[in-house]
Design an enzyme around this catalytic site. Structure first.
Site, PDB file in Angstrom:
ATOM      1  N   HIS A 205      -8.311   1.445  -4.157  1.00  0.00           N
ATOM      2  CA  HIS A 205      -9.251   1.278  -3.042  1.00  0.00           C
ATOM      3  C   HIS A 205      -9.897   2.639  -2.782  1.00  0.00           C
ATOM      4  CE1 HIS A 205      -9.594   0.365   1.587  1.00  0.00           C
ATOM      5  NE2 HIS A 205     -10.776   0.433   1.004  1.00  0.00           N
TER       6      HIS A 205
ATOM      7  N   MET B 296      -8.660   8.608  -0.523  1.00  0.00           N
ATOM      8  CA  MET B 296      -9.485   8.999   0.638  1.00  0.00           C
ATOM      9  C   MET B 296      -9.956  10.437   0.488  1.00  0.00           C
ATOM     10  SD  MET B 296      -7.106   7.681   3.744  1.00  0.00           S
ATOM     11  CE  MET B 296      -6.403   6.044   3.797  1.00  0.00           C
TER      12      MET B 296
ATOM     13  N   MET C  35     -11.683  -5.264   5.256  1.00  0.00           N
ATOM     14  CA  MET C  35     -10.888  -4.329   6.072  1.00  0.00           C
ATOM     15  C   MET C  35     -10.621  -4.962   7.434  1.00  0.00           C
ATOM     16  SD  MET C  35     -10.173  -1.835   4.140  1.00  0.00           S
ATOM     17  CE  MET C  35      -9.180  -1.036   5.405  1.00  0.00           C
TER      18      MET C  35
ATOM     19  N   HIS D 127      -1.287  -1.312  -4.164  1.00  0.00           N
ATOM     20  CA  HIS D 127      -2.554  -0.899  -3.558  1.00  0.00           C
ATOM     21  C   HIS D 127      -2.545   0.633  -3.406  1.00  0.00           C
ATOM     22  CE1 HIS D 127      -6.093  -1.653  -0.957  1.00  0.00           C
ATOM     23  NE2 HIS D 127      -5.646  -0.638  -0.243  1.00  0.00           N
TER      24      HIS D 127
ATOM     25  N   ASP E 165      -4.587   3.895  -2.151  1.00  0.00           N
ATOM     26  CA  ASP E 165      -5.665   4.307  -1.247  1.00  0.00           C
ATOM     27  C   ASP E 165      -6.145   5.723  -1.546  1.00  0.00           C
ATOM     28  OD1 ASP E 165      -6.043   2.108   0.633  1.00  0.00           O
ATOM     29  OD2 ASP E 165      -3.985   2.521   1.268  1.00  0.00           O
TER      30      ASP E 165
ATOM     31  N   SER F 294       0.851  -1.190   0.000  1.00  0.00           N
ATOM     32  CA  SER F 294       0.000   0.000   0.000  1.00  0.00           C
ATOM     33  C   SER F 294       0.886   1.239   0.000  1.00  0.00           C
ATOM     34  CB  SER F 294      -0.890   0.005   1.242  1.00  0.00           C
ATOM     35  OG  SER F 294      -1.538   1.257   1.333  1.00  0.00           O
TER      36      SER F 294
ATOM     37  N   MET G 246     -11.942   4.944  -0.851  1.00  0.00           N
ATOM     38  CA  MET G 246     -12.563   5.264   0.447  1.00  0.00           C
ATOM     39  C   MET G 246     -13.166   6.658   0.331  1.00  0.00           C
ATOM     40  SD  MET G 246      -9.588   3.679   2.833  1.00  0.00           S
ATOM     41  CE  MET G 246      -8.418   3.810   1.505  1.00  0.00           C
TER      42      MET G 246
ATOM     43  N   ASP H  27      -6.747  -5.924   4.363  1.00  0.00           N
ATOM     44  CA  ASP H  27      -6.101  -4.610   4.367  1.00  0.00           C
ATOM     45  C   ASP H  27      -6.161  -4.010   5.771  1.00  0.00           C
ATOM     46  OD1 ASP H  27      -5.125  -2.117   3.699  1.00  0.00           O
ATOM     47  OD2 ASP H  27      -6.870  -1.517   2.500  1.00  0.00           O
TER      48      ASP H  27
END
Ligand code: DX5
Ligand code: ZN
Length: 214
Positions: free
Chosen positions: A63, A36, A140, A32, A34, A8, A65, A174
């Site tokens: 991913h 957000m 998660m 990965h 992320d 990540s 979020m 994760d």
């Protein structure tokens, strides 16, 4: 099923992102990413304008979020996503016609892999009717938002349940993954281990990745 490792980049030095990517990509199976928004999770990271600059030969698992992820599917795909993983919890307001199944179909129809993720408080039953629409489930194992948190052992049962429900594609975990917690997840049925601080915080990143790829 061979265990795949997905570093990540949230724990990488963003000031030299491609050097950081180069330090792991020869040893890992995927990366990965992320995204957000400061609303769905209490932290802001980056979006498509940043990760589009990542130069990597391995697939990018993005991913999301964020709230209203469907508004940005095109941008995320153009920026190089191989998988878009959306959270089950963002569909409560009925704003996206057809809800989670329709959004997953939209991702799949765009020619990339579709993923769904569940937060610690969300049961696997909530995604039971979309199992045949997803290529990847992201369980998660911490509350999403930050790297470096402690693994939540109670989440392991979700992995077992999903396999018992007949889900045979990728199950990714994760949050708080290291060689010890990773092994527990693999034994429960996970086949993709996401790890941020364990890999990027290691003196020997190759060895850290290899310790996960069991
Ligand atoms: C947390 C993110 C994770 C995070 C994991 O919300 O989704 O991908 O980077 O970090 P570690 O492996 O340090 O728990
Ligand atoms: Zn993540």
């Amino acid at each position: 099923m061979k265990t795949q490792v997905s570093p990540s980049i949230l724990s990488a030095d963003f000031g030299k992102l491609n050097e950081e990517v180069a330090s792991v990509e020869a040893f890992c199976d995927r990366l990965h990413i992320d995204v957000m928004d400061g609303h769905f999770v209490p932290n802001i990271s980056f979006g498509a304008p940043v990760y589009k600059w990542i130069k990597s030969k391995v697939p990018l698992d993005v991913h999301l979020m964020i709230e209203h992820p469907w508004k940005f599917f095109d941008d995320f795909i153009k920026a190089g996503a191989s998988t878009l993983t959306i959270h089950e919890e963002v569909f409560g307001d009925g704003e996206y016609e057809g809800g989670l199944p329709a959004a997953l179909r939209e991702i799949g129809d765009a020619g990339i892999l579709a993923g769904v993720s569940i937060k610690p408080g969300t049961s696997v039953e909530k995604i039971a009717d979309v199992l045949d629409l997803v290529d990847q489930i992201l369980v998660m194992t911490v509350e999403p938002g930050f790297g470096g948190q402690d693994f939540m052992p109670d989440m392991v049962d979700k992995i077992k349940k999903l396999r018992a429900m007949g889900f045979e594609k990728n199950i990714s975990v994760d949050g708080g993954i290291n060689s010890e917690t990773g092994r527990i997840c693999v034994e429960a049925g996970a086949n993709i281990l996401v790890a941020g601080s364990y890999i990027f915080g290691a003196d020997d990143r190759k060895a850290a990745i290899e310790s996960l790829a069991i």
